[in-house]
Scaffold this motif. Structure first.
Motif, PDB file in Angstrom:
ATOM      1  N   THR C 154       0.841  -1.186   0.000  1.00 26.44           N
ATOM      2  CA  THR C 154       0.000   0.000   0.000  1.00 26.44           C
ATOM      3  C   THR C 154       0.882   1.244   0.000  1.00 26.44           C
ATOM      4  O   THR C 154       0.654   2.196  -0.747  1.00 26.44           O
ATOM      5  CB  THR C 154      -0.891  -0.007   1.251  1.00 26.44           C
ATOM      6  OG1 THR C 154      -1.743  -1.141   1.178  1.00 26.44           O
ATOM      7  CG2 THR C 154      -1.723   1.261   1.329  1.00 26.44           C
ATOM      8  N   ILE C 162      -1.442   8.168  -4.997  1.00 25.37           N
ATOM      9  CA  ILE C 162      -2.258   9.216  -4.376  1.00 25.37           C
ATOM     10  C   ILE C 162      -1.881  10.607  -4.827  1.00 25.37           C
ATOM     11  O   ILE C 162      -2.502  11.582  -4.421  1.00 25.37           O
ATOM     12  CB  ILE C 162      -2.167   9.185  -2.830  1.00 25.37           C
ATOM     13  CG1 ILE C 162      -0.732   9.383  -2.385  1.00 25.37           C
ATOM     14  CG2 ILE C 162      -2.771   7.920  -2.272  1.00 25.37           C
ATOM     15  CD1 ILE C 162      -0.599   9.503  -0.875  1.00 25.37           C
ATOM     16  N   LEU C 165      -4.722  12.599  -6.162  1.00 25.05           N
ATOM     17  CA  LEU C 165      -5.779  13.087  -5.263  1.00 25.05           C
ATOM     18  C   LEU C 165      -5.442  14.500  -4.798  1.00 25.05           C
ATOM     19  O   LEU C 165      -4.274  14.843  -4.611  1.00 25.05           O
ATOM     20  CB  LEU C 165      -5.859  12.173  -4.036  1.00 25.05           C
ATOM     21  CG  LEU C 165      -7.008  11.155  -3.981  1.00 25.05           C
ATOM     22  CD1 LEU C 165      -7.002  10.280  -5.227  1.00 25.05           C
ATOM     23  CD2 LEU C 165      -6.882  10.294  -2.728  1.00 25.05           C
ATOM     24  N   ALA C 175      -2.378   9.810   5.798  1.00 25.00           N
ATOM     25  CA  ALA C 175      -3.589   9.025   5.589  1.00 25.00           C
ATOM     26  C   ALA C 175      -3.242   7.659   5.015  1.00 25.00           C
ATOM     27  O   ALA C 175      -3.765   6.622   5.445  1.00 25.00           O
ATOM     28  CB  ALA C 175      -4.526   9.766   4.651  1.00 25.00           C
ATOM     29  N   LEU C 176      -2.332   7.674   4.058  1.00 24.68           N
ATOM     30  CA  LEU C 176      -1.892   6.415   3.454  1.00 24.68           C
ATOM     31  C   LEU C 176      -1.242   5.527   4.506  1.00 24.68           C
ATOM     32  O   LEU C 176      -1.524   4.317   4.606  1.00 24.68           O
ATOM     33  CB  LEU C 176      -0.892   6.714   2.317  1.00 24.68           C
ATOM     34  CG  LEU C 176      -0.418   5.522   1.506  1.00 24.68           C
ATOM     35  CD1 LEU C 176      -1.588   4.871   0.778  1.00 24.68           C
ATOM     36  CD2 LEU C 176       0.647   5.956   0.507  1.00 24.68           C
ATOM     37  N   GLU C 182      -3.139   0.218   9.722  1.00 23.26           N
ATOM     38  CA  GLU C 182      -4.336  -0.507  10.095  1.00 23.26           C
ATOM     39  C   GLU C 182      -4.270  -1.954   9.595  1.00 23.26           C
ATOM     40  O   GLU C 182      -4.557  -2.902  10.324  1.00 23.26           O
ATOM     41  CB  GLU C 182      -5.535   0.172   9.458  1.00 23.26           C
ATOM     42  CG  GLU C 182      -6.668   0.460  10.404  1.00 23.26           C
ATOM     43  CD  GLU C 182      -7.586   1.486   9.784  1.00 23.26           C
ATOM     44  OE1 GLU C 182      -8.340   1.120   8.854  1.00 23.26           O
ATOM     45  OE2 GLU C 182      -7.513   2.673  10.191  1.00 23.26           O
ATOM     46  N   LEU C 183      -3.912  -2.075   8.345  1.00 20.90           N
ATOM     47  CA  LEU C 183      -3.784  -3.392   7.733  1.00 20.90           C
ATOM     48  C   LEU C 183      -2.804  -4.240   8.536  1.00 20.90           C
ATOM     49  O   LEU C 183      -3.062  -5.409   8.873  1.00 20.90           O
ATOM     50  CB  LEU C 183      -3.258  -3.210   6.303  1.00 20.90           C
ATOM     51  CG  LEU C 183      -4.049  -3.684   5.081  1.00 20.90           C
ATOM     52  CD1 LEU C 183      -5.517  -3.917   5.374  1.00 20.90           C
ATOM     53  CD2 LEU C 183      -3.885  -2.697   3.945  1.00 20.90           C
TER      54      LEU C 183
ATOM     55  N   ASN D 143      -8.866  11.539   4.590  1.00 21.85           N
ATOM     56  CA  ASN D 143      -8.600  10.203   5.090  1.00 21.85           C
ATOM     57  C   ASN D 143      -9.509   9.184   4.420  1.00 21.85           C
ATOM     58  O   ASN D 143      -9.046   8.132   3.951  1.00 21.85           O
ATOM     59  CB  ASN D 143      -8.862  10.188   6.594  1.00 21.85           C
ATOM     60  CG  ASN D 143      -7.657   9.664   7.342  1.00 21.85           C
ATOM     61  OD1 ASN D 143      -7.024   8.725   6.878  1.00 21.85           O
ATOM     62  ND2 ASN D 143      -7.346  10.263   8.473  1.00 21.85           N
ATOM     63  N   ARG D 145     -11.095   9.528   1.594  1.00 19.48           N
ATOM     64  CA  ARG D 145     -10.817   9.458   0.157  1.00 19.48           C
ATOM     65  C   ARG D 145      -9.576   8.616  -0.135  1.00 19.48           C
ATOM     66  O   ARG D 145      -9.560   7.807  -1.062  1.00 19.48           O
ATOM     67  CB  ARG D 145     -10.675  10.864  -0.412  1.00 19.48           C
ATOM     68  CG  ARG D 145     -12.026  11.420  -0.924  1.00 19.48           C
ATOM     69  CD  ARG D 145     -12.068  12.927  -0.925  1.00 19.48           C
ATOM     70  NE  ARG D 145     -10.906  13.524  -1.551  1.00 19.48           N
ATOM     71  CZ  ARG D 145     -10.231  14.583  -1.060  1.00 19.48           C
ATOM     72  NH1 ARG D 145     -10.629  15.153   0.052  1.00 19.48           N
ATOM     73  NH2 ARG D 145      -9.166  15.037  -1.686  1.00 19.48           N
ATOM     74  N   VAL D 146      -8.551   8.829   0.684  1.00 22.27           N
ATOM     75  CA  VAL D 146      -7.332   8.030   0.483  1.00 22.27           C
ATOM     76  C   VAL D 146      -7.637   6.546   0.664  1.00 22.27           C
ATOM     77  O   VAL D 146      -7.193   5.696  -0.088  1.00 22.27           O
ATOM     78  CB  VAL D 146      -6.221   8.471   1.460  1.00 22.27           C
ATOM     79  CG1 VAL D 146      -5.103   7.440   1.491  1.00 22.27           C
ATOM     80  CG2 VAL D 146      -5.689   9.837   1.073  1.00 22.27           C
ATOM     81  N   ARG D 147      -8.447   6.256   1.669  1.00 19.24           N
ATOM     82  CA  ARG D 147      -8.775   4.855   1.911  1.00 19.24           C
ATOM     83  C   ARG D 147      -9.567   4.234   0.768  1.00 19.24           C
ATOM     84  O   ARG D 147      -9.316   3.095   0.370  1.00 19.24           O
ATOM     85  CB  ARG D 147      -9.604   4.738   3.188  1.00 19.24           C
ATOM     86  CG  ARG D 147      -8.828   4.147   4.338  1.00 19.24           C
ATOM     87  CD  ARG D 147      -9.403   4.651   5.640  1.00 19.24           C
ATOM     88  NE  ARG D 147      -8.362   5.315   6.401  1.00 19.24           N
ATOM     89  CZ  ARG D 147      -7.866   4.791   7.525  1.00 19.24           C
ATOM     90  NH1 ARG D 147      -8.321   3.655   7.976  1.00 19.24           N
ATOM     91  NH2 ARG D 147      -6.899   5.419   8.159  1.00 19.24           N
ATOM     92  N   ALA D 149      -9.564   5.164  -2.344  1.00 20.60           N
ATOM     93  CA  ALA D 149      -8.638   4.976  -3.473  1.00 20.60           C
ATOM     94  C   ALA D 149      -7.731   3.780  -3.210  1.00 20.60           C
ATOM     95  O   ALA D 149      -7.496   2.943  -4.086  1.00 20.60           O
ATOM     96  CB  ALA D 149      -7.803   6.245  -3.674  1.00 20.60           C
ATOM     97  N   THR D 150      -7.252   3.705  -1.989  1.00 13.37           N
ATOM     98  CA  THR D 150      -6.327   2.633  -1.661  1.00 13.37           C
ATOM     99  C   THR D 150      -6.983   1.259  -1.750  1.00 13.37           C
ATOM    100  O   THR D 150      -6.342   0.272  -2.099  1.00 13.37           O
ATOM    101  CB  THR D 150      -5.769   2.834  -0.235  1.00 13.37           C
ATOM    102  OG1 THR D 150      -5.278   4.161  -0.120  1.00 13.37           O
ATOM    103  CG2 THR D 150      -4.642   1.860   0.038  1.00 13.37           C
ATOM    104  N   LEU D 183     -10.588  -1.639   4.259  1.00  8.72           N
ATOM    105  CA  LEU D 183     -10.163  -0.265   3.988  1.00  8.72           C
ATOM    106  C   LEU D 183     -11.368   0.562   3.537  1.00  8.72           C
ATOM    107  O   LEU D 183     -11.610   1.668   4.020  1.00  8.72           O
ATOM    108  CB  LEU D 183      -9.112  -0.287   2.872  1.00  8.72           C
ATOM    109  CG  LEU D 183      -7.704   0.243   3.086  1.00  8.72           C
ATOM    110  CD1 LEU D 183      -7.302   0.367   4.541  1.00  8.72           C
ATOM    111  CD2 LEU D 183      -6.700  -0.647   2.346  1.00  8.72           C
TER     112      LEU D 183
END
Lengths: 206, 206, 206, 206
Positions: C154, C162, C165, C175-176, C182-183, D143, D145-147, D149-150, D183
């Motif tokens: 990721t 990103i 964006l 944010a990434l 989290e993962l 946050n 939006r990044v998620r 997209a991710t 996510l």
DNA sequence: TATGAATGAGTATTCATTCAT
DNA sequence: GATGAATGAATACTCATTCAT
């Protein structure tokens, strides 16, 4: 039937070989650019690559026949008894082969430094060495060995060198062969007085 | 006695020549890049240009001595009467010169295609031709002329070729000279029995 | 003293790197011809070869710093205990390194097919694999392993993705990183319900 | 029963596609020469041009199916209400499509720099962007939006990356999908604490 | 359906040489 | 006595593409 169509297979490949041979002779292998070959033929460089994989490949193709003939002669020589007459015949047959391929010898000799790094040069050296071996007598004197080696050499380099002498080519070839054969024959006569004398080794006359 | 000044000129010039000789021998003149020479010396390419004007100039400098010696021999030959003994002596002196400059001959022979386009190659060819002339007899038979030419050739190419034979260098030199001298001598004897055998055929002498 | 002379060492090397980076980004490594680089710099192609041995060498020089930083991180990681907090820190440091070298990542990702055949590509893959190893737990479930691997991924690909964006770069980076962390974290929590459900595996809601 | 005519169209076209796919995968699109394809098929380069207009055309033909499927999914997505469950289903269907076309994704990812300049690359990017749009919520936080997209990204690049992990492909796919779905789901939960903290942003451990 | 022959534009790389410092 | 930086011209080779047959 009885079609008069022009041949589908162009002769470009042959023409490339012809021009390459000419330019390799005139300028040397390395100094001959593929562009020069293609320009002279009126085609593009890429056309050469359609017919040959590399520049070296063009060169190699030129030597295919000569290689085959030398291999045959070597094979023949190995089947014969180790006698002076056989060796003389070997030299004679060499003479014919060498003279028929005279331009190739020019290339071989004039481009040694370059060809030594190429398969074509190594292959040729190997074949000459094989022929030279066939001429040698075991357990012979240094004098004899030098003469045997020199006899082949005379043919090899002489072929290339006598062209500038006047006279009928075939006569010159025979004269060269005669000299070489003499060298070979003298190596097989028992009496090889260790020649050496005054002033850097000239034999005393008379 | 003797000068007390240390030489102002560094030995770089000499070292360039040494390395160049070595590399020209190993790889050929053309395939030796100036960068290789400078790298081996630990200097930059530009340094070479301080000592020599061009790449060819380095090569030329290597041949200066040999050229001088050959010129002297030619001059000597021209002052002598045209006799067999003189020619034999000429051959003997040649033998010494050639062997002393053996590495240069290797370069000359292995790089012919390249050197032919350079003054160094032409000059040498001229000198060999001059020597060859001195060995020739006027109005002699083709057979004799080929032999005379071959005698010098034997020395020239033989010097280069007998190195791979075992044996003491000086002995080999003398053996080579003996062969060459024989060729020369036989050219001056009336009877030139056409040595050779069947097939590929030397014409039987009457 | 206080000399105002312009620097003897030109900055050409640096300028080559700058232009190369730009063009590799815009057009890809393979499709960027050295001629384009030299043209843009107003020098000749040969000038590039004064500063770099090959085209690949230019590329490699661009990645030297990144490689060093990743190696340091890997070394650091190996010295730490294998704990979740350490792994999270690893991810965080990765995030910084990756974002600092964002353009290089673009090149790496966009030119994979090409770089895979080059040392630069292999070296990078090895380093990412080493980092990935540091994130993995032994004997963990497939689910956990995929998540660990994905968390680094990721970061790796996300860094690259990103950019399109809107938003503050640093915020986006965090944010990434949050998503990735989290993962990773979820992979270390016992409860990883074997997710799978209707229609190609969507988890049943609520 | 059934047609009795044998198919007139030879299968050469299909075989070209098969070989092309294999080689594009192994070596990349750009580094695969048409000659390699034709050689492997035992036909001439010119034969390829009977079946396809250009090299790019071969590539395009490979992606026709995938493009259709993605377009259908996008169309489907647009017809659905904008709900989390729909998005999850979208992700799940994506997962299937992506995995079915795994080799094409490898090509897409590994040859980005090249394909970006080609219609095939642009078309794909557009479709992924359209899918990504369908996943996004308007007016959501960075946050979130990044998620979102991710989550798609994870699928996209993950498909390509998890192949090197051990385990059953289908299981791995589901694990990857689970991570991606998580996510996505977390992006739709109100509470997304702006994660960031000390040392490059690692969240402080509880 | 295919091929043989050829092209044109391009590529990375090499090398002897120059010159200001 | 030597260097750093750069040049210009060349070279072998590759590739997608074309077209008459």
């Amino acid at each position: 039937m009885g079609s008069t169509t022009t041949p589908r297979r162009s002769n470009t490949r042959q023409r490339i070989q012809d021009v390459a041979l000419k330019l390799f002779l005139e300028q040397g292998y390395e100094k001959t650019a593929l562009r020069e070959i293609s320009d002279e033929l009126g085609v593009t460089k890429a056309a050469l690559y359609y017919h040959f994989k590399t520049k070296e490949d063009i060169l190699v193709s030129l030597f295919l026949d000569l290689g085959r003939k030398m291999d045959e002669l070597i094979a023949w020589g190995k089947r014969q008894p180790r006698e002076l007459t056989v060796k003389q015949e070997l030299l004679a047959r060499c003479s014919v082969i060498f003279h028929d391929a005279a331009p190739l010898f020019d290339i071989l000799i004039a481009n040694q430094a370059t060809l030594d790094a190429l398969s074509v040069g190594q292959d040729f050296k190997d074949r000459v060495a094989a022929l030279s071996d066939l001429l040698q007598e075991e357990n012979s004197s240094l004098n004899a060995r030098v003469r045997c080696a020199t006899s082949l050499l005379t043919l090899h380099f002489g072929t290339f060198a006598i062209r500038q002498l006047d006279g009928d080519p075939e006569e010159k070839r025979l004269a060269l062969l005669a000299g070489a054969t003499e060298l070979l024959t003298s190596a097989h006569e028992g009496v090889l007085s260790g020649v050496a004398g005054p002033s850097a080794g000239v034999p005393p006359e008379g």
